[in-house]
Write a protein that holds these residues in place. Structure first.
Motif, PDB file in Angstrom:
ATOM      1  N   GLN A   1       0.953  -1.193   0.237  1.00  0.00           N
ATOM      2  CA  GLN A   1      -0.092  -0.074  -0.071  1.00  0.00           C
ATOM      3  C   GLN A   1       0.843   1.210   0.173  1.00  0.00           C
ATOM      4  N   ALA A   2       1.916   1.323   0.640  1.00  0.00           N
ATOM      5  CA  ALA A   2       2.641   2.313   0.769  1.00  0.00           C
ATOM      6  C   ALA A   2       3.732   2.392  -0.595  1.00  0.00           C
ATOM      7  N   LYS A   3       3.752   1.561  -1.316  1.00  0.00           N
ATOM      8  CA  LYS A   3       4.314   1.711  -2.351  1.00  0.00           C
ATOM      9  C   LYS A   3       4.010   2.743  -3.243  1.00  0.00           C
ATOM     10  N   GLU A   4       2.743   2.995  -3.169  1.00  0.00           N
ATOM     11  CA  GLU A   4       1.804   3.967  -4.122  1.00  0.00           C
ATOM     12  C   GLU A   4       2.055   5.162  -3.527  1.00  0.00           C
TER      13      GLU A   4
ATOM     14  N   PRO B   1       6.499   8.572  -7.524  1.00  0.00           N
ATOM     15  CA  PRO B   1       6.116   7.236  -6.881  1.00  0.00           C
ATOM     16  C   PRO B   1       7.752   6.892  -6.502  1.00  0.00           C
ATOM     17  N   LEU B   2       7.820   6.193  -5.118  1.00  0.00           N
ATOM     18  CA  LEU B   2       8.935   5.383  -4.830  1.00  0.00           C
ATOM     19  C   LEU B   2       9.146   4.181  -5.798  1.00  0.00           C
ATOM     20  N   SER B   3      10.666   4.228  -5.957  1.00  0.00           N
ATOM     21  CA  SER B   3      11.036   3.023  -6.806  1.00  0.00           C
ATOM     22  C   SER B   3      11.018   1.752  -6.118  1.00  0.00           C
ATOM     23  N   SER B   4      11.228   0.778  -7.002  1.00  0.00           N
ATOM     24  CA  SER B   4      11.357  -0.506  -6.382  1.00  0.00           C
ATOM     25  C   SER B   4      12.582  -0.586  -5.579  1.00  0.00           C
ATOM     26  N   ALA B   5      13.440   0.007  -6.131  1.00  0.00           N
ATOM     27  CA  ALA B   5      14.980  -0.066  -5.479  1.00  0.00           C
ATOM     28  C   ALA B   5      14.971   0.698  -3.918  1.00  0.00           C
ATOM     29  N   ASP B   6      14.252   1.713  -3.805  1.00  0.00           N
ATOM     30  CA  ASP B   6      13.950   2.544  -2.791  1.00  0.00           C
ATOM     31  C   ASP B   6      13.427   1.276  -1.470  1.00  0.00           C
ATOM     32  N   TRP B   7      12.328   0.772  -2.284  1.00  0.00           N
ATOM     33  CA  TRP B   7      11.596  -0.159  -1.195  1.00  0.00           C
ATOM     34  C   TRP B   7      12.541  -1.494  -0.842  1.00  0.00           C
ATOM     35  N   LEU B   8      13.273  -1.867  -1.800  1.00  0.00           N
ATOM     36  CA  LEU B   8      14.070  -3.208  -1.440  1.00  0.00           C
ATOM     37  C   LEU B   8      15.382  -2.561  -0.516  1.00  0.00           C
ATOM     38  N   SER B   9      15.647  -1.507  -0.738  1.00  0.00           N
ATOM     39  CA  SER B   9      16.626  -0.637   0.326  1.00  0.00           C
ATOM     40  C   SER B   9      15.915  -0.620   1.901  1.00  0.00           C
TER      41      SER B   9
END
Length: 133
Positions: free
Chosen positions: A17-20, A28-36
């Motif tokens: 949900q926060a990815k959006e 929008p936040l990238s997948s790399a930010d969330w992976l980090s």
């Protein structure tokens, strides 16, 4: 490891949900930010687990203010041991398990010798050399 997996599963809906959500620039936040972020959380949880394990394994005798001492310690099984405790000038032989501590005998003749609990430096050297027990 199992509890870490459970934590990640419970947090996954929040992460998706926060990815959006948007970053500071309105993108929008990238997948790399969330992976980090996820990897950082995993590292922190592992560090907490290691600290808890070390605190459990290193039982430094910091209690009793010198009035009570563990003179000798013999491991009988995985969680059973026999210890000699000195209170004042009297020594007691105790049987210790996970659920119970029982007085076996009051020693008529006290144990002597260099069997007192080693200092912090000695225990640390033993642990570093691999002879932690």
């Amino acid at each position: 490891m199992r509890s870490l997996f459970v934590i990640l599963l419970t947090l996954w809906p929040l992460v998706s949900q926060a990815k959006e959500s948007l970053n500071a620039e309105g993108q929008p936040l990238s997948s790399a930010d969330w992976l980090s972020w996820i990897l950082s959380m995993v590292v922190v949880l592992i560090a907490i687990g290691i600290c808890a394990w070390l605190a459990k394994k290193t039982r430094f005798n910091a209690f009793g203010n010198g009035q009570m001492k563990v003179i000798a310690n013999l491991t009988l099984g995985t969680r059973e041991r026999v210890i000699v405790v000195q209170v004042g000038q009297t020594q007691y032989l105790l049987g210790v398990t996970n659920q119970h501590i029982e007085l076996i005998d009051k020693l008529a003749e006290p144990l002597h010798g260099d069997s007192q609990t080693p200092s912090f430096a000695k225990q640390l050297n033993r642990i570093l050399k691999g002879n932690g027990r």
